[in-house]
Design a protein around this motif. Structure first.
Motif, mmCIF file in Angstrom:
data_model
loop_
_atom_site.group_PDB
_atom_site.id
_atom_site.type_symbol
_atom_site.label_atom_id
_atom_site.label_comp_id
_atom_site.label_asym_id
_atom_site.label_seq_id
_atom_site.Cartn_x
_atom_site.Cartn_y
_atom_site.Cartn_z
ATOM 1 N N GLN A 409 -112.508 76.690 26.700
ATOM 2 C CA GLN A 409 -111.128 76.948 26.592
ATOM 3 C C GLN A 409 -110.880 78.548 26.662
ATOM 4 N N ALA A 410 -111.950 79.241 26.517
ATOM 5 C CA ALA A 410 -111.724 80.880 26.548
ATOM 6 C C ALA A 410 -111.416 81.211 28.268
ATOM 7 N N LEU A 411 -112.425 80.361 28.916
ATOM 8 C CA LEU A 411 -112.318 80.501 30.339
ATOM 9 C C LEU A 411 -110.971 80.046 30.869
ATOM 10 N N ALA A 412 -110.578 79.280 30.300
ATOM 11 C CA ALA A 412 -109.081 78.454 30.858
ATOM 12 C C ALA A 412 -108.224 79.589 30.647
ATOM 13 N N ALA A 413 -108.268 79.993 29.471
ATOM 14 C CA ALA A 413 -107.171 80.950 29.044
ATOM 15 C C ALA A 413 -107.389 82.541 29.939
ATOM 16 N N ILE A 414 -108.441 82.715 30.219
ATOM 17 C CA ILE A 414 -108.770 83.798 31.167
ATOM 18 C C ILE A 414 -108.144 83.519 32.666
ATOM 19 N N ILE A 415 -108.300 82.306 33.198
ATOM 20 C CA ILE A 415 -107.979 82.097 34.620
ATOM 21 C C ILE A 415 -106.309 81.843 34.496
ATOM 22 N N THR A 416 -105.723 81.421 33.273
ATOM 23 C CA THR A 416 -104.323 81.291 33.152
ATOM 24 C C THR A 416 -103.500 82.447 33.011
ATOM 25 N N LEU A 417 -104.329 83.628 32.225
ATOM 26 C CA LEU A 417 -103.638 84.781 31.801
ATOM 27 C C LEU A 417 -104.333 86.044 32.274
ATOM 28 N N GLY A 418 -105.467 85.938 32.902
ATOM 29 C CA GLY A 418 -106.031 87.118 33.401
ATOM 30 C C GLY A 418 -105.666 87.926 34.398
ATOM 31 N N ALA A 419 -105.095 89.215 34.265
ATOM 32 C CA ALA A 419 -104.580 89.759 35.494
ATOM 33 C C ALA A 419 -105.278 91.142 35.363
ATOM 34 N N ALA A 420 -104.708 91.999 36.347
ATOM 35 C CA ALA A 420 -105.484 93.264 36.728
ATOM 36 C C ALA A 420 -105.397 94.075 35.194
ATOM 37 N N ASP A 421 -104.066 93.932 34.545
ATOM 38 C CA ASP A 421 -104.269 94.711 33.161
ATOM 39 C C ASP A 421 -105.206 94.499 32.191
ATOM 40 N N ALA A 422 -106.167 93.165 32.262
ATOM 41 C CA ALA A 422 -107.302 92.922 31.588
ATOM 42 C C ALA A 422 -108.670 93.553 32.103
ATOM 43 N N VAL A 423 -108.358 93.942 33.416
ATOM 44 C CA VAL A 423 -109.778 94.378 33.794
ATOM 45 C C VAL A 423 -110.298 95.753 33.599
ATOM 46 N N ARG A 424 -111.265 95.952 33.057
ATOM 47 C CA ARG A 424 -111.721 97.172 32.399
ATOM 48 C C ARG A 424 -112.569 97.832 33.143
ATOM 49 N N GLU A 425 -113.666 97.111 33.775
ATOM 50 C CA GLU A 425 -114.802 97.776 34.578
ATOM 51 C C GLU A 425 -115.264 96.719 35.456
ATOM 52 N N VAL A 426 -115.689 97.325 36.765
ATOM 53 C CA VAL A 426 -115.982 96.425 37.667
ATOM 54 C C VAL A 426 -117.112 97.220 38.570
ATOM 55 N N ARG A 427 -118.332 96.335 38.687
ATOM 56 C CA ARG A 427 -119.255 97.005 39.243
ATOM 57 C C ARG A 427 -119.877 95.982 40.470
ATOM 58 N N VAL A 428 -120.330 96.966 41.356
ATOM 59 C CA VAL A 428 -121.335 96.225 42.378
ATOM 60 C C VAL A 428 -122.551 96.749 42.621
ATOM 61 N N ALA A 429 -123.741 95.675 42.469
ATOM 62 C CA ALA A 429 -124.994 96.279 42.391
ATOM 63 C C ALA A 429 -125.055 97.293 41.295
ATOM 64 N N GLY A 430 -124.636 97.074 40.119
ATOM 65 C CA GLY A 430 -124.529 97.913 39.058
ATOM 66 C C GLY A 430 -123.814 99.193 39.143
ATOM 67 N N ASP A 431 -123.100 99.517 40.217
ATOM 68 C CA ASP A 431 -122.475 100.550 40.404
ATOM 69 C C ASP A 431 -120.936 100.406 40.052
ATOM 70 N N ILE A 432 -120.390 101.490 39.481
ATOM 71 C CA ILE A 432 -119.019 101.326 38.923
ATOM 72 C C ILE A 432 -117.981 101.636 40.128
ATOM 73 N N VAL A 433 -117.371 100.543 40.430
ATOM 74 C CA VAL A 433 -116.335 100.672 41.465
ATOM 75 C C VAL A 433 -114.972 100.761 40.975
ATOM 76 N N PHE A 434 -114.670 100.336 39.577
ATOM 77 C CA PHE A 434 -113.553 100.533 38.980
ATOM 78 C C PHE A 434 -113.794 100.786 37.750
ATOM 79 N N ARG A 435 -112.860 101.537 36.978
ATOM 80 C CA ARG A 435 -113.132 101.947 35.520
ATOM 81 C C ARG A 435 -111.472 102.044 35.105
ATOM 82 N N ARG A 436 -110.992 101.359 34.192
ATOM 83 C CA ARG A 436 -109.798 101.719 33.711
ATOM 84 C C ARG A 436 -109.881 102.830 32.695
ATOM 85 N N PRO A 437 -109.023 103.793 33.076
ATOM 86 C CA PRO A 437 -109.051 105.166 31.884
ATOM 87 C C PRO A 437 -108.828 104.663 30.599
#
Ligand code: GUN
Ligand code: ZN
Length: 437
Positions: A409-437
């Motif tokens: 159910q949590a995953l269904a909610a994330i797919i339904t409502l998860g937009a960019a404003d919920a993205v806090r940090e993104v990593r590639v091979a452990g390196d931070i490529v995006f972090r919300r201030p």
């Protein structure tokens, strides 16, 4: 990223194909991922990871993300970088939209400064939406395509892209001769292919804008460079399909045009495939050609409803793409939701569950790009490519997650409502490529 870090976080991933196996979705409510030098060395329930890694766990840096959720990095298998600024051109069909909205903007990429600033913004848009790997249409200009590779390299995301090739039917500023296409593609392949996280993809725009001579050049380049990939469009709208039939009277269908030049197969990703015949599906499956399904674009441009069930029944590999700017934005979870919704209301639709939607947005893309050994899920041995989501406390998503009775159910909610404003940090091979201030 060097060193070892333990991420304690609830997470989901699909290390197997949920269209084939019932328990492909793995959910860990009290989960943990141990990352060493950018690679996942242990992953699963926190208790098990702790036991398996008892020798190091006391001494490593620990990131406590128990107030959010982790997904594998999202993988967009069809998106156009020069179309960043024309998202939202609603109310037109494909060929009309190309002529009046997309192509005039693509001509502007001749200006190196404009192209470089577009490239930087485009890569930022991918990362800020949680996309860690993307198969991207470059520009019709070599310098502008180089700017995209450079921006991706600076950012750290995984990019598969190439110079867009056309020698007819668009407008003269966007055409190159087959000889120029060969020369410029070769130079770009030498400069960027297999450098860091970059991969080259040969990119004939679509059959309608390429002559036989251009497709022959593509065939030669694919032969000369066995590691590169190929991307193009297929069967998007009926009048496009009819125009291709006129342009290639010898071809029995759209796919046959690409087949004649050996451009289908396991290295190819064909975008849209809305009006594909059973005979084409059979050949796509037999040659392990992948399809990028772009449900927001298909609706926005009026292309139709993707016959997902027919693709899956035929055994064709399907992944998801945003198709910015015919599509409506960079959100891959929005794309997954749109796919779910359209399949749900289509008479012949394929029912899709949250695990299948997560797979389509992540691992399916890695498989389509030949990158599944490195990315697409959070299993041991994979690069630490992930997106950490934590919605604002007063957001609808936070409310839905608080009410969720289980991880599905949590995953269904994330797919339904998860937009960019919920993205806090993104990593590639452990390196931070995006972090919300
Ligand atoms: N077919 C050829 N070019 C394009 C494009 O830019 N977008 C879409 N959706 N289809 C295309
Ligand atoms: Zn496209």
């Amino acid at each position: 990223m060097t060193g070892t870090t333990l991420f304690r976080v609830p997470f989901f991933h699909t290390p197997a194909n949920p269209f084939r196996s019932a328990d492909a979705l793995r959910s860990h409510h009290d989960g943990a991922i141990l990352v060493r030098d950018g690679v996942i060395v242990s992953s699963g329930d926190f208790d098990i990871v702790r036991r398996q890694s008892a020798d190091v766990i006391g001494s490593v840096e620990t990131v406590d993300w128990r107030d959010g959720y982790l997904l594998p990095g999202l993988i967009d298998t069809h998106v156009h970088y020069p179309q960043l600024r024309i998202i939202g051109g609603l109310g037109r069909t494909l060929l009309d939209w190309l002529e009046h909205v997309a192509l005039p903007e693509e001509v502007r990429m001749a200006d190196p400064d404009y192209a470089a600033s577009t490239a930087a913004r485009f890569v930022h848009s991918l990362a800020s939406h949680g996309t860690t790997t993307a198969l991207v249409f470059g520009a019709h200009f070599a310098h502008a395509t180089a700017s995209l590779f450079e921006a991706a390299d600076r950012s750290g995301i995984r990019l598969v892209s190439g110079l867009v090739l056309s020698d007819r039917a668009l407008r003269p500023e966007l055409h190159q001769s087959p000889a120029e296409a060969y020369r410029d593609s070769t130079a770009l392949i030498r400069r960027f292919h297999a450098q860091g996280r970059l991969t080259y993809a040969l990119t004939p725009r679509f059959a309608l804008s390429t002559t036989d001579a251009m497709l022959e050049v593509c065939q030669s380049l694919m032969r000369e460079h066995p590691g590169i990939r190929l991307q193009t469009h297929i069967n998007e709208q009926p009048d496009e399909v009819a125009a291709c039939a006129q342009a290639f009277p010898w071809a029995r269908d759209y796919l046959a045009i690409y087949e004649r030049y050996s451009l289908s197969g396991p290295r190819a990703v064909l975008a849209h495939s809305v009006h594909t015949t059973d005979a084409e599906l059979e050949r796509m499956a037999a040659t392990r050609t992948s399809v990028s399904h772009c449900p927001c674009s298909n609706a926005a441009l009026g292309s139709g409803i993707f016959p997902m069930r027919r693709h899956l029944d035929a055994g064709v590999h399907v992944a998801l793409g945003t198709d910015v700017g015919g599509g409506t934005g960079f959100g891959m979870l929005k794309e997954a939701l749109q796919s779910y919704l359209l399949q749900r209301v289509s008479a012949a639709g394929q029912p899709l569950d949250p695990g299948q939607l997560l797979y389509l947005s992540t691992r399916a893309g890695a498989e389509a790009l030949g990158l599944a050994a490195d990315t697409g899920d959070l299993g041991v041995g994979k690069a630490a490519d992930f997106v950490y989501l934590r919605p604002d406390a007063d957001s609808p998503l936070a409310g839905a997650l608080a009410r969720a009775e289980n991880m599905e159910q949590a995953l269904a909610a994330i797919i339904t409502l998860g937009a960019a404003d919920a993205v806090r940090e993104v990593r590639v091979a452990g390196d931070i490529v995006f972090r919300r201030p």
